[in-house]
Enzyme design. Structure first.
Site, PDB file in Angstrom:
ATOM      1  N   ARG A 144       0.091   6.640   6.933  1.00 34.98           N
ATOM      2  CA  ARG A 144       0.989   7.435   6.082  1.00 34.98           C
ATOM      3  C   ARG A 144       1.136   8.874   6.581  1.00 34.98           C
ATOM      4  O   ARG A 144       0.141   9.480   6.991  1.00 34.98           O
ATOM      5  CB  ARG A 144       0.438   7.470   4.658  1.00 34.98           C
ATOM      6  CG  ARG A 144       0.264   6.081   4.053  1.00 34.98           C
ATOM      7  CD  ARG A 144       1.126   5.945   2.809  1.00 34.98           C
ATOM      8  NE  ARG A 144       1.045   4.602   2.273  1.00 34.98           N
ATOM      9  CZ  ARG A 144       0.039   4.160   1.548  1.00 34.98           C
ATOM     10  NH1 ARG A 144      -0.976   4.953   1.268  1.00 34.98           N
ATOM     11  NH2 ARG A 144       0.054   2.930   1.080  1.00 34.98           N
ATOM     12  N   ARG A 197     -15.544 -16.320   8.592  1.00 35.71           N
ATOM     13  CA  ARG A 197     -16.606 -15.390   8.227  1.00 35.71           C
ATOM     14  C   ARG A 197     -17.006 -15.653   6.786  1.00 35.71           C
ATOM     15  O   ARG A 197     -16.165 -15.991   5.933  1.00 35.71           O
ATOM     16  CB  ARG A 197     -16.131 -13.937   8.348  1.00 35.71           C
ATOM     17  CG  ARG A 197     -15.756 -13.563   9.739  1.00 35.71           C
ATOM     18  CD  ARG A 197     -16.910 -13.615  10.707  1.00 35.71           C
ATOM     19  NE  ARG A 197     -17.762 -12.443  10.612  1.00 35.71           N
ATOM     20  CZ  ARG A 197     -18.857 -12.287  11.328  1.00 35.71           C
ATOM     21  NH1 ARG A 197     -19.270 -13.258  12.158  1.00 35.71           N
ATOM     22  NH2 ARG A 197     -19.584 -11.193  11.223  1.00 35.71           N
ATOM     23  N   TYR A 223      -5.025 -16.179   6.675  1.00 39.31           N
ATOM     24  CA  TYR A 223      -5.541 -15.025   5.933  1.00 39.31           C
ATOM     25  C   TYR A 223      -4.482 -14.627   4.893  1.00 39.31           C
ATOM     26  O   TYR A 223      -3.686 -13.734   5.110  1.00 39.31           O
ATOM     27  CB  TYR A 223      -5.777 -13.898   6.950  1.00 39.31           C
ATOM     28  CG  TYR A 223      -6.495 -12.652   6.484  1.00 39.31           C
ATOM     29  CD1 TYR A 223      -6.930 -12.461   5.179  1.00 39.31           C
ATOM     30  CD2 TYR A 223      -6.757 -11.632   7.404  1.00 39.31           C
ATOM     31  CE1 TYR A 223      -7.589 -11.309   4.806  1.00 39.31           C
ATOM     32  CE2 TYR A 223      -7.408 -10.469   7.044  1.00 39.31           C
ATOM     33  CZ  TYR A 223      -7.809 -10.309   5.743  1.00 39.31           C
ATOM     34  OH  TYR A 223      -8.457  -9.143   5.387  1.00 39.31           O
TER      35      TYR A 223
HETATM   36  N1  UDP Z   1     -10.309  -2.378   8.681  1.00 38.42           N
HETATM   37  C1  UDP Z   1     -11.045  -1.473   9.426  1.00 38.42           C
HETATM   38  N2  UDP Z   1     -11.580  -0.393   8.793  1.00 38.42           N
HETATM   39  C2  UDP Z   1     -11.430  -0.180   7.475  1.00 38.42           C
HETATM   40  C3  UDP Z   1     -10.677  -1.086   6.720  1.00 38.42           C
HETATM   41  C4  UDP Z   1     -10.140  -2.198   7.347  1.00 38.42           C
HETATM   42  O1  UDP Z   1     -11.234  -1.634  10.625  1.00 38.42           O
HETATM   43  O2  UDP Z   1     -11.959   0.818   6.958  1.00 38.42           O
HETATM   44  C5  UDP Z   1      -9.720  -3.556   9.378  1.00 38.42           C
HETATM   45  C6  UDP Z   1     -10.721  -4.711   9.425  1.00 38.42           C
HETATM   46  O3  UDP Z   1     -10.521  -5.429  10.611  1.00 38.42           O
HETATM   47  C7  UDP Z   1     -10.321  -5.517   8.214  1.00 38.42           C
HETATM   48  C8  UDP Z   1      -8.814  -5.388   8.244  1.00 38.42           C
HETATM   49  O4  UDP Z   1      -8.590  -4.031   8.680  1.00 38.42           O
HETATM   50  O5  UDP Z   1     -10.740  -6.854   8.334  1.00 38.42           O
HETATM   51  C9  UDP Z   1      -8.115  -5.644   6.934  1.00 38.42           C
HETATM   52  O6  UDP Z   1      -8.649  -4.822   5.946  1.00 38.42           O
HETATM   53  P1  UDP Z   1      -8.504  -5.131   4.385  1.00 38.42           P
HETATM   54  O7  UDP Z   1      -9.082  -3.981   3.649  1.00 38.42           O
HETATM   55  O8  UDP Z   1      -7.104  -5.516   4.113  1.00 38.42           O
HETATM   56  O9  UDP Z   1      -9.454  -6.410   4.248  1.00 38.42           O
HETATM   57  P2  UDP Z   1      -9.964  -7.273   2.994  1.00 38.42           P
HETATM   58  O10 UDP Z   1      -9.940  -6.394   1.764  1.00 38.42           O
HETATM   59  O11 UDP Z   1      -9.060  -8.476   2.919  1.00 38.42           O
HETATM   60  O12 UDP Z   1     -11.353  -7.632   3.388  1.00 38.42           O
END
Ligand code: UDP
Length: 386
Positions: free
Chosen positions: A178, A253, A352
């Site tokens: 953003r 996972r 996913y």
């Molecule tokens: N991710 C990251 N750092 C963060 C947040 C997310 O590297 O602080 C990457 C990580 O690979 C993660 C993906 O972005 O699996 C998607 O994040 P999201 O928060 O959407 O995942 P969820 O809540 O589905 O676990």
């Protein structure tokens, strides 16, 4: 004669499908769940000691850009507007996420405007990468090495258990970048939390005299089950398990949660991501913040640890590495040879998917299924193409 259907799995995909079928067809649905509760990985319960609604399998924030999906949910259980704000812990400091002007100001000790932030990020990104073929390339192309290493590399390695360059770029695309101070984690206009929890939504979906829910019962893929008198089976478990893993396992996972109860507040926000590799957990969630309209004296937090799923573990994230995609094609081809069975949901299609996508896809598939019966056309085995 009413139709008789079996749905395997009482998560979002199976439950929406069950309801849509009984609402649009003369049928009976048996929905069978191997766990001792409905709602799959969205299951919520009220923690006895604190009174806080806990997301048993980790944080779930409902968000969608489609009013009809938001309205559909609200028809069964009330969603209250909620904006998810997440922080990132890196090298002993706490930053704003998703990356926005505040993050850049703090990280680069500067004071950006939207325009200067955009220009600056443009100088950091690696534009020699024309087409990002994986997570790492996508991140470096957009953000450059420094921000990638600080906020994405370690977190992603812990979360997925492999080098980020082996993962699809689409995973990174989940997170916006953003050029203002907006720290809403999601881009979608409709974002909320169900006032009575997600299990209430699923329970209301399934509350119908022509739906029978059976818990603690596993589906066995054997001739008895398949030749029993169901007109169609909808399978929402993992597709490799349906075939008894005969060609091998798709990689997933799994997550482990360490619970702690404290007096008062713990971290002051719903979620802090721990982005550094040397901290073993990926994030800490503090669930009282998911219902900010309620007050609690105590707090319950969960440290989240990710590892490779093994036999018997709950499945969370499909990895979709190259070998997985090859194996998936084998299973999809085998599934295509079966009669009167369809595969749906995050596990059934090995994707996913978020809650809103699952709801939309199940509603669409139910509609298509009804059409197929009416026109006597073959029912698709999957709701998607690979
Ligand atoms: N991710 C990251 N750092 C963060 C947040 C997310 O590297 O602080 C990457 C990580 O690979 C993660 C993906 O972005 O699996 C998607 O994040 P999201 O928060 O959407 O995942 P969820 O809540 O589905 O676990």
């Amino acid at each position: 004669m009413p139709f008789r259907f079996l749905i395997v799995g009482a998560g979002f995909s199976g439950s929406v499908l069950a309801r849509e079928l009984v609402d649009h067809l003369d049928c009976f649905v048996e929905i069978r769940e191997e766990r001792n509760h409905i709602a799959g990985n969205c299951h919520t319960y009220v923690d006895e000691e604190t009174g806080i609604t806990v997301h048993h399998y980790g944080p779930h924030i409902f968000n969608t850009d489609k009013k009809e999906i938001w309205d559909y949910f609200n028809r069964y259980s009330e969603l209250r507007h909620y904006v998810h704000r997440v922080k990132a812990w890196h090298d002993g400091k706490v930053y704003s996420l998703p990356i926005n002007i505040s993050t850049l100001n703090q990280f680069f000790e500067n004071t950006f405007t939207p325009e200067s932030a955009r220009e600056f990020l443009n100088t950091l990104g690696d534009h020699s990468i024309l087409h990002a073929g994986n997570f790492e390339e996508q991140a470096i192309r957009l953000l450059g090495e420094k921000l990638y290493k600080a906020f994405f590399y370690g977190y992603t390695k812990k979360q997925w258990g492999c080098e980020p360059r082996l993962l699809p770029a689409s995973i990174l695309k989940r997170l916006p970048i953003r050029f203002d101070y907006n720290d809403n984690y999601h881009n979608n206009p409709y974002t909320g939390i169900p006032v009575n929890g997600y299990t209430d939504f699923v329970s209301n979906l399934l509350n119908h005299r022509r739906i029978k829910v059976i818990l603690n019962k596993k589906f066995q893929n054997n001739s008895d089950e398949l030749s029993s008198s169901y007109d169609h089976i909808f399978y929402t478990g993992s597709i490799d398990s349906f075939f008894n893993y005969e060609h091998g396992r798709l990689s997933y996972r799994t997550l482990r949660f360490e619970k702690e109860i404290h007096e008062g507040d713990f971290q002051g926000c719903p979620q802090i991501n721990y982005c550094d590799e040397n901290i073993p957990f990926t994030r800490i969630t503090e669930h009282k913040y998911f219902t900010p309209w309620k007050k609690f004296n105590k707090t319950v937090i969960f440290k989240e640890y990710s590892s490779e799923a093994e036999n018997g573990n709950n499945l969370f994230y499909p990895k979709r590495l190259k070998a997985d995609k090859d194996l998936l094609s084998v299973y999809r081809e085998k599934a295509g040879q079966l009669k009167n069975i369809s595969f749906l949901g995050r596990l059934g299609t090995y994707r996913y998917l978020d809650m809103q996508h699952v709801i939309e896809e199940s509603m669409g598939f139910a509609k298509l299924f009804v059409e197929c019966l009416k026109t006597d056309s073959p029912v698709p085995v999957f709701p998607n193409r690979e």
